[in-house]
Write a protein that holds these residues in place. Structure first.
Motif, short mmCIF file in Angstrom:
data_model
loop_
_atom_site.label_atom_id
_atom_site.label_comp_id
_atom_site.label_asym_id
_atom_site.label_seq_id
_atom_site.Cartn_x
_atom_site.Cartn_y
_atom_site.Cartn_z
N SER A 387 3.85 -5.52 10.31
CA SER A 387 4.55 -5.20 11.87
C SER A 387 3.73 -5.63 12.71
CB SER A 387 5.16 -3.75 11.64
OG SER A 387 5.57 -3.46 12.89
N ILE A 388 3.90 -6.06 13.63
CA ILE A 388 2.71 -6.39 14.82
C ILE A 388 3.51 -6.40 16.13
CG2 ILE A 388 2.50 -8.83 14.66
CD1 ILE A 388 0.27 -8.60 15.09
N ARG A 392 0.63 -8.94 19.92
CA ARG A 392 -0.38 -9.66 18.50
C ARG A 392 -1.04 -8.13 18.50
NH1 ARG A 392 3.95 -11.44 16.63
NH2 ARG A 392 3.45 -12.19 15.05
N ASN A 393 -1.36 -7.27 19.19
CA ASN A 393 -2.67 -6.07 19.02
C ASN A 393 -2.79 -5.05 18.20
OD1 ASN A 393 -4.58 -5.20 20.56
ND2 ASN A 393 -3.48 -4.06 21.98
N LYS A 394 -1.38 -4.28 18.33
CA LYS A 394 -1.41 -3.27 17.62
C LYS A 394 -0.80 -3.50 16.00
CE LYS A 394 -1.00 0.63 21.14
NZ LYS A 394 0.14 1.68 21.85
N PHE A 395 -0.75 -3.82 14.88
CA PHE A 395 -0.12 -3.70 13.89
C PHE A 395 -0.53 -2.71 12.75
CE2 PHE A 395 -4.53 -5.38 13.59
CZ PHE A 395 -5.51 -4.30 12.04
N GLN A 396 0.47 -2.53 11.58
CA GLN A 396 0.57 -2.48 10.22
C GLN A 396 0.98 -2.78 8.95
OE1 GLN A 396 2.43 2.13 11.11
NE2 GLN A 396 3.34 0.87 8.98
N PHE A 397 0.04 -2.89 8.38
CA PHE A 397 0.87 -3.74 6.99
C PHE A 397 0.50 -3.00 5.90
CE2 PHE A 397 -1.36 -7.10 9.93
CZ PHE A 397 -0.59 -8.23 10.12
N GLY A 398 1.50 -3.25 5.00
CA GLY A 398 1.82 -2.28 4.14
C GLY A 398 1.98 -3.64 2.75
N PRO A 417 0.31 1.84 -0.89
CA PRO A 417 -0.61 1.26 0.68
C PRO A 417 -0.29 0.53 1.21
CG PRO A 417 -1.23 -0.75 -0.87
CD PRO A 417 0.39 0.71 -1.60
N ASN A 418 -0.83 1.14 2.91
CA ASN A 418 -0.45 0.83 4.25
C ASN A 418 -1.74 0.45 5.31
OD1 ASN A 418 2.53 0.68 4.25
ND2 ASN A 418 1.95 2.50 3.24
N TYR A 419 -2.00 0.38 6.04
CA TYR A 419 -2.83 0.51 6.85
C TYR A 419 -2.76 0.23 8.27
CZ TYR A 419 -3.95 -4.92 6.75
OH TYR A 419 -3.95 -6.19 6.42
N ARG A 420 -3.62 0.33 9.21
CA ARG A 420 -2.68 0.33 10.75
C ARG A 420 -4.14 0.15 11.48
NH1 ARG A 420 -0.66 5.62 10.44
NH2 ARG A 420 0.96 4.80 10.58
N GLY A 421 -3.97 -0.72 12.32
CA GLY A 421 -5.07 -1.01 13.19
C GLY A 421 -4.34 -1.61 14.56
N THR A 422 -6.11 -2.08 15.33
CA THR A 422 -5.03 -2.67 17.00
C THR A 422 -6.37 -4.22 16.45
OG1 THR A 422 -7.26 -1.51 18.29
CG2 THR A 422 -4.63 -1.52 18.68
N THR A 423 -6.45 -4.72 16.53
CA THR A 423 -6.56 -6.48 16.79
C THR A 423 -7.86 -6.79 16.63
OG1 THR A 423 -4.87 -7.65 16.61
CG2 THR A 423 -6.61 -9.28 16.71
N VAL A 424 -8.77 -6.21 18.53
CA VAL A 424 -10.33 -6.66 18.37
C VAL A 424 -11.15 -5.43 17.86
CG1 VAL A 424 -11.79 -6.44 20.02
CG2 VAL A 424 -10.05 -8.10 21.15
N LYS A 425 -10.46 -4.33 17.57
CA LYS A 425 -11.40 -3.44 16.85
C LYS A 425 -11.59 -3.32 15.52
CE LYS A 425 -11.37 1.83 16.29
NZ LYS A 425 -10.75 2.86 16.39
#
Length: 473
Positions: A387-388, A392-398, A417-425
């Motif tokens: 999900s993004i 295309r900045n905030k995302f979440q992947f499983g 397992p999942n992780y999330r973040g923002t693109t540049v960071k």
């Protein structure tokens, strides 16, 4: 059809004309639980007529390849260009349509048609049998999509391009159940094993070995603990890096998104024109290229659909954003350098800005060193969900499968397992890149109105990121 004769009979009626003829054959083979469940072939063929009138491009496609059918398409393309030209956003010229000549053909040791339906079915039946390592395995499947495509493009000012593609996508997956918990493991996360290749890809020994491992890892997941929820180091395998690169680098750098052309459907981008040459997109270890010249990668080609020669270009160097994914039209509108990525999904679509092979260049670390350097982290493989946001900045992947890293060693298996973040960071937290890479891809990247589903490829290494938020489903 004789494309050259067709071109010569029509070119006197317009200032400039291009004809792109596409033929495609797609073969589907599949086995479920040791029984063949689909086995069919589809054919598609047509031409796209493109004209330049009053500084505006016009298009019309047709599957009627008779002289009268193609002439009707030409008339429609001219009409569309004339009607739209008073409202054009830019005055285009033939500078956006270089006259080029050349050819391309996918590498193949064995021709694709040398693998019979029986040969593939026999291998896939044995593959699904190999996945049945326990009665806890409740479903097994083996599928392939084999695509053979020919593009021929001619223009009234001298373009002559022939390109032939041999593409195979495979998917081997198994699902298990225990105490109400269901887990699925695949050989790379869906149709991620996609390459330009011949029938040599159907190697029985290799497929059976991978299939057995899929079944064994399903059992590991059924017995595993849930992924913890905390901030830790994250090591991603190339099959997951494929989607990470695709969603958080490929799409945001497409110029038509930056221009706003895709905002109603596929979305915008957080990237601004002034960011090129200035934005520190990631850490200095981050080097990303557009490279349609890798022999077996899914989206390799010699020329894009506007006739631009495809060359390797750096998009991001040492973490700094340098170049975007824009055709000659988008480059003219933004006054920025781009790449040869004007691509269409078939004869009935006009080319638009699309990523092709977007690759993360290798680093200097070995996988073993990356694991050994991690005090506490998690190693994730194979995409399961994503999900993004529209920018295309905030995302979440499983992911399908994970292992905990403790004191520099891989320990227990973790599920969900999942992780999330923002693109540049996120990309600025990149702290190690492996020297080894793998080539993956997807045949199903959707974009455009009307929709175009196109093939994309990614060659990526293992990557280690620091202080990433991970969580269990």
């Amino acid at each position: 059809m004789d494309l050259l004769s067709t071109l010569n009979s029509l070119k006197s009626s317009v200032d400039w004309l291009q004809i792109r003829h596409v033929r495609e054959k797609t073969t589907y083979r599949g086995v479920r639980d040791e029984k063949p469940n689909h086995n069919h072939i589809s054919f598609d063929q047509g031409v796209m007529i493109e004209v330049l009138v009053n500084g505006h491009f016009g298009y019309a496609g047709t599957s009627d390849l008779s002289p009268s059918g193609i002439k009707r398409a030409l008339t429609k393309a001219v009409t569309m260009a004339k009607v739209a030209s008073p409202y054009k956003v830019h005055e285009f010229s033939l500078e956006q349509r270089p006259a080029t000549k050349g050819s391309y053909q996918s590498p193949a040791v064995r021709p694709l048609d040398s693998a019979s339906a029986k040969e593939i079915a026999d291998i896939f039946i044995d593959a699904t049998r190999a996945m049945k390592v326990s009665d806890k395995i409740i479903s097994r499947s083996a599928n392939t999509m084999i695509t053979e495509t020919e593009f021929e493009t001619l223009s009234s000012h001298g373009t002559e391009i022939q390109q032939k593609f041999s593409i195979v996508s495979t998917d081997f997956s198994a699902t298990g159940m225990q105490n109400g918990d269901t887990q699925t493991r695949s050989d790379g996360g869906g149709l991620a094993r996609c390459r330009q290749v011949g029938a040599e890809i159907f190697d029985r020994a290799d497929i059976l070995e991978r299939s057995k491992r899929v079944g064994e890892q399903v059992l590991e997941l059924l017995a595993a603990e849930n992924c913890p929820s905390e901030t830790m180091d994250l090591l991603l395998a190339p099959d997951q890096m494929t989607l990470q690169v695709h969603e958080s680098i490929g799409h945001p750098l497409e110029y038509d998104r930056i221009l706003g052309d895709e905002r109603n459907y596929a979305g915008w981008s957080f990237v601004k024109p002034q960011d090129f040459g200035n934005l520190q997109y990631g850490s200095p270890l981050m080097n990303v290229t557009f490279d349609p010249t890798i022999p077996d990668a899914l989206a390799s080609y010699a020329f894009d659909d506007s006739g631009t020669k495809a060359t390797k270009e750096f998009l991001i160097e040492n973490g700094k954003l340098m170049r975007g994914l824009g055709s000659l039209e988008s480059q003219a509108r933004l006054n920025l350098p781009g790449v040869a990525n004007s691509r269409s999904s078939s004869w009935n679509r006009a080319p638009i800005d699309r990523m092709a092979n977007i690759n993360l260049e290798p680093g200097k670390s070995r996988l073993e060193e990356m694991i050994a350097s991690t005090e506490r982290g998690i190693f994730m493989q194979a995409n399961k969900s994503w999900s993004i946001d529209d920018y295309r900045n905030k995302f979440q992947f499983g992911c399908e499968y994970a292992q905990l890293i403790e004191n520099g060693k891989l320990t227990k298996v973790l599920k969900n397992p999942n992780y999330r973040g923002t693109t540049v960071k996120f990309w600025n937290s990149l702290k190690a890149v492996s020297e080894a890479r793998q080539t993956w891809g997807s045949p199903y990247c959707g974009k455009g109105e009307p929709n175009q589903v196109i093939r994309v490829g990614h060659t990526t290494p293992y990557c280690l990121f620091s202080n990433v938020e991970v969580f269990g489903a």
